[in-house]
Design an enzyme around this catalytic site. Sequence first.
Site, PDB file in Angstrom:
ATOM      1  N   SER A 188       7.355  -0.600   5.441  1.00 38.75           N
ATOM      2  CA  SER A 188       6.344  -0.768   4.404  1.00 38.75           C
ATOM      3  C   SER A 188       5.003  -1.177   5.008  1.00 38.75           C
ATOM      4  O   SER A 188       4.943  -1.785   6.067  1.00 38.75           O
ATOM      5  CB  SER A 188       6.807  -1.830   3.402  1.00 38.75           C
ATOM      6  OG  SER A 188       8.028  -1.444   2.812  1.00 38.75           O
ATOM      7  N   VAL A 189       3.929  -0.842   4.278  1.00 36.99           N
ATOM      8  CA  VAL A 189       2.574  -1.198   4.700  1.00 36.99           C
ATOM      9  C   VAL A 189       1.938  -2.042   3.605  1.00 36.99           C
ATOM     10  O   VAL A 189       1.982  -1.675   2.425  1.00 36.99           O
ATOM     11  CB  VAL A 189       1.722   0.054   4.975  1.00 36.99           C
ATOM     12  CG1 VAL A 189       0.330  -0.345   5.460  1.00 36.99           C
ATOM     13  CG2 VAL A 189       2.403   0.949   6.006  1.00 36.99           C
TER      14      VAL A 189
ATOM     15  N   ASP B 113       4.343  13.750  14.814  1.00 39.34           N
ATOM     16  CA  ASP B 113       4.610  13.492  13.388  1.00 39.34           C
ATOM     17  C   ASP B 113       3.313  13.598  12.588  1.00 39.34           C
ATOM     18  O   ASP B 113       3.034  12.767  11.728  1.00 39.34           O
ATOM     19  CB  ASP B 113       5.251  12.120  13.199  1.00 39.34           C
ATOM     20  CG  ASP B 113       5.976  11.999  11.855  1.00 39.34           C
ATOM     21  OD1 ASP B 113       6.317  13.053  11.268  1.00 39.34           O
ATOM     22  OD2 ASP B 113       6.186  10.873  11.386  1.00 39.34           O
TER      23      ASP B 113
ATOM     24  N   GLY C 158       6.213   5.549   8.213  1.00 43.07           N
ATOM     25  CA  GLY C 158       7.323   6.208   8.876  1.00 43.07           C
ATOM     26  C   GLY C 158       8.446   5.258   9.235  1.00 43.07           C
ATOM     27  O   GLY C 158       9.590   5.639   9.297  1.00 43.07           O
TER      28      GLY C 158
ATOM     29  N   LEU D  52       0.818  -1.211   0.000  1.00 43.62           N
ATOM     30  CA  LEU D  52       0.000   0.000   0.000  1.00 43.62           C
ATOM     31  C   LEU D  52       0.849   1.256   0.000  1.00 43.62           C
ATOM     32  O   LEU D  52       0.421   2.299  -0.482  1.00 43.62           O
ATOM     33  CB  LEU D  52      -0.914   0.019   1.232  1.00 43.62           C
ATOM     34  CG  LEU D  52      -1.956  -1.104   1.330  1.00 43.62           C
ATOM     35  CD1 LEU D  52      -2.667  -1.031   2.664  1.00 43.62           C
ATOM     36  CD2 LEU D  52      -2.948  -1.001   0.177  1.00 43.62           C
ATOM     37  N   GLY D  53       2.038   1.189   0.554  1.00 40.93           N
ATOM     38  CA  GLY D  53       2.876   2.377   0.614  1.00 40.93           C
ATOM     39  C   GLY D  53       3.988   2.216   1.618  1.00 40.93           C
ATOM     40  O   GLY D  53       4.253   1.127   2.127  1.00 40.93           O
ATOM     41  N   GLN D  54       4.644   3.346   1.894  1.00 37.60           N
ATOM     42  CA  GLN D  54       5.785   3.361   2.797  1.00 37.60           C
ATOM     43  C   GLN D  54       5.434   4.211   4.004  1.00 37.60           C
ATOM     44  O   GLN D  54       5.098   5.379   3.858  1.00 37.60           O
ATOM     45  CB  GLN D  54       7.013   3.946   2.081  1.00 37.60           C
ATOM     46  CG  GLN D  54       8.328   3.580   2.724  1.00 37.60           C
ATOM     47  CD  GLN D  54       8.741   2.141   2.432  1.00 37.60           C
ATOM     48  OE1 GLN D  54       8.216   1.522   1.524  1.00 37.60           O
ATOM     49  NE2 GLN D  54       9.668   1.617   3.209  1.00 37.60           N
TER      50      GLN D  54
ATOM     51  N   LYS E 148       1.752  -3.321   8.958  1.00 38.88           N
ATOM     52  CA  LYS E 148       2.909  -2.425   8.965  1.00 38.88           C
ATOM     53  C   LYS E 148       4.146  -3.238   9.311  1.00 38.88           C
ATOM     54  O   LYS E 148       4.279  -3.754  10.417  1.00 38.88           O
ATOM     55  CB  LYS E 148       2.698  -1.306   9.983  1.00 38.88           C
ATOM     56  CG  LYS E 148       3.832  -0.298  10.083  1.00 38.88           C
ATOM     57  CD  LYS E 148       3.464   0.769  11.111  1.00 38.88           C
ATOM     58  CE  LYS E 148       4.598   1.757  11.307  1.00 38.88           C
ATOM     59  NZ  LYS E 148       4.260   2.765  12.325  1.00 38.88           N
TER      60      LYS E 148
END
Length: 804
Positions: free
Chosen positions: A503-504, A615, A500, A496-498, A518
């Site tokens: 990777s997710v 964050d 903090g 799904l993405g990157q 995660k």
Amino acid sequence: MGKKRIVFFACLLLFTVLLRFSYAGITTESPLSVEQTLSSSNGIYELGFFSPNNSQNLYVGIWFKGIIPRVVVWVANRETPTTDTSANLAISSNGSLLLFNGKHGVVWSIGENFASNGSRAELTDNGNLVVIDNASGRTLWESFEHFGDTMLPFSSLMYNLATGEKRVLTSWKTDTDPSPGVFVGQITPQVPSQVLIMRGSTRYYRTGPWAKTRFTGIPLMDDTYASPFSLQQDANGSGFFTYFDRSFKLSRIIISSEGSMKRFRHNGTDWELSYMAPANSCDIYGVCGPFGLCIVSVPLKCKCLKGFVPHSTEEWKRGNWTGGCARLTELHCQGNSTGKDVNIFHPVTNVKLPDFYEYESSVDAEECHQSCLHNCSCLAFAYIHGIGCLIWNQNLMDAVQFSAGGEILSIRLAHSELGGNKRNKIIVASTVSLSLFVILTSAAFGFWRYRVKHKAYTLKDAWRNDLKSKEVPGLEFFEMNTIQTATNNFSLSNKLGQGGFGSVYKGKLQDGKEIAVKQLSSSSGQGKEEFMNEIVLISKLQHRNLVRVLGCCIEGEEKLLIYEFMLNKSLDTFVFDARKKLEVDWPKRFDIVQGIARGLLYLHRDSRLKVIHRDLKVSNILLDEKMNPKISDFGLARMYEGTQCQDKTRRVVGTLGYMSPEYAWTGVFSEKSDIYSFGVLLLEIIIGEKISRFSYGEEGKTLLAYAWESWGETKGIDLLDQDLADSCRPLEVGRCVQIGLLCVQHQPADRPNTLELLAMLTTTSDLPSPKQPTFVVHSRDDESSLSKDLFTVNEMTQSMILGR
């Protein structure tokens, strides 16, 4: 009587001028005649009839209003000019846009009919001629999908392999003849794409592959380049290359009749040429032939890559290099494990990468090297920042070497090319020694496997015991094989993405429940304390605007967090995407902003212990199936009890641009630190640009400086992404800009607290005037981080904290 007549004729003249220059729109009842023009509401663009070079031919075109000499950016009937001065542009009864010739019927049309109860044609503020359905407001047709020779800001080149659709630039035949010329500019369907200029069916120029914010074949586009471009490609075989330029009010990219791609920007007096390609003889495609290397110099110089010689020495002596080069020593490739025939790779620096590359996904630099080494068809490889691994299985064509910039290309050579034909040293070992080595190695490996497995179980039990001691109710422990099955072994298609710290991935449990996993990378810097912190904190905080954790998985050094799955991913995938941003209009954005504020209020005030996120940013706002926002990524969060309102750390964590001045400079953080981050996030949502990438004007104004200037001039109403203008409520937008600026004031005491912030967003009470923000950071990297003696990014020292 004479005075009345003068007044009458003056009014008649004024009416004629207004009719000529302020035509409102094109409908069935109100066609556009040769003597009329249609202007955009901002007065920048104008649509009308024109005759190039004072010829008899009449064309319908769009140009910059008030700029002399006239610069035409789009032509409707470029292949079918008319000479009839009674021609007009009108909406037909079936909703289509047609150019009528008084004597010969239809000269040009958009080629589509619509089942519409009525439509109209308008010229938008970005120079896009659109046909709109009167009933629904839906755009039926637009000139931005039918290019001429010019790209304007917010227009896109594209391809779609499934439908065969392409949007390309086509040059004029000559500077005064708008009919299609021989040069076509397009993006290629390669991954990553590149811009390619074709001359008929022959390649003429290419930019090299796109690397996140730049084209690798244009050395001026280095890591400090403020890119006005965006490229999106998906797994379904489509790609969009979009041109943005917020730094200049008037700008354009053209492909000229000579085949040059040029970028112009207007400085208020003249057009400035800011970029042109081809820029030199080496830019012409394949000038040195296959396996040739063009050296950028005057005059042009070609040479063969190492391990190659001219294919025809005589032709090269005559200055004809297009035949290229041939390999000096043939390759012998049989897996390249050991032996004298092993191939080697020779690095060539400062290179414009050759054409016909192929993308290798999910490999690091060493894996890229090994992938090419063990593929006998692979002739070269490169590992590029912003791309990853590229390999070449075809002739290396159109390689250029710059004096500076460019990439490193590793070309495959026979081992003998490394140091001549010297005999390799042969290492001979006795059978007894080799056998003994194998036995000892096997025994050592078996013992190591036992220790690793034992340590993994010990670690898992220790983690479980630690979490149980924190009394985390309802937290489920997942087995690694369960998560591997759910995520298809963490396949790239499930990514799904990157986040903090890693990777997710999307997953699906056996009961059909969708989850987000995660995966914390070993290099993330998040240790046991941070991992425990995130599990305990999120599992005990319950609010509709906070993401919910379902459980965790610990297997050796592998640490996984399992969340509820958010169908619409993160907010940045909408706000910063040229196409998807249209799915989130202003009312929806305002709802999202209020939802984030409610989640923040819970963290700061409504839970038993105060939580400082530290964050907060657009990529950490997730969206569920109803586009409800949920704050995520609590690995850096801090909690404290009672009346404590601030804390201090020697290790500052967070994302550059979102961090408040007092936090970044001194390590002091509080509720007001999150308020500062919220202010940046709010302005990003309004403007549609990421703070780390934003640069405006020749001075390179940051997003905060630009917002402050806009608020002073127009109260910020013009800050909203122009593509959302139709859905906005100007006073609401201006109020949000003011709230954003109040949140990013330099002194924490000047910023509102979270309760005041939510009241500002949900009422119409008077707002104080903001003070000019002084902490502005300009970075070209996405979500860059600070790293100095005082600052350690994505690392932290903190005590264990408990939520409610």
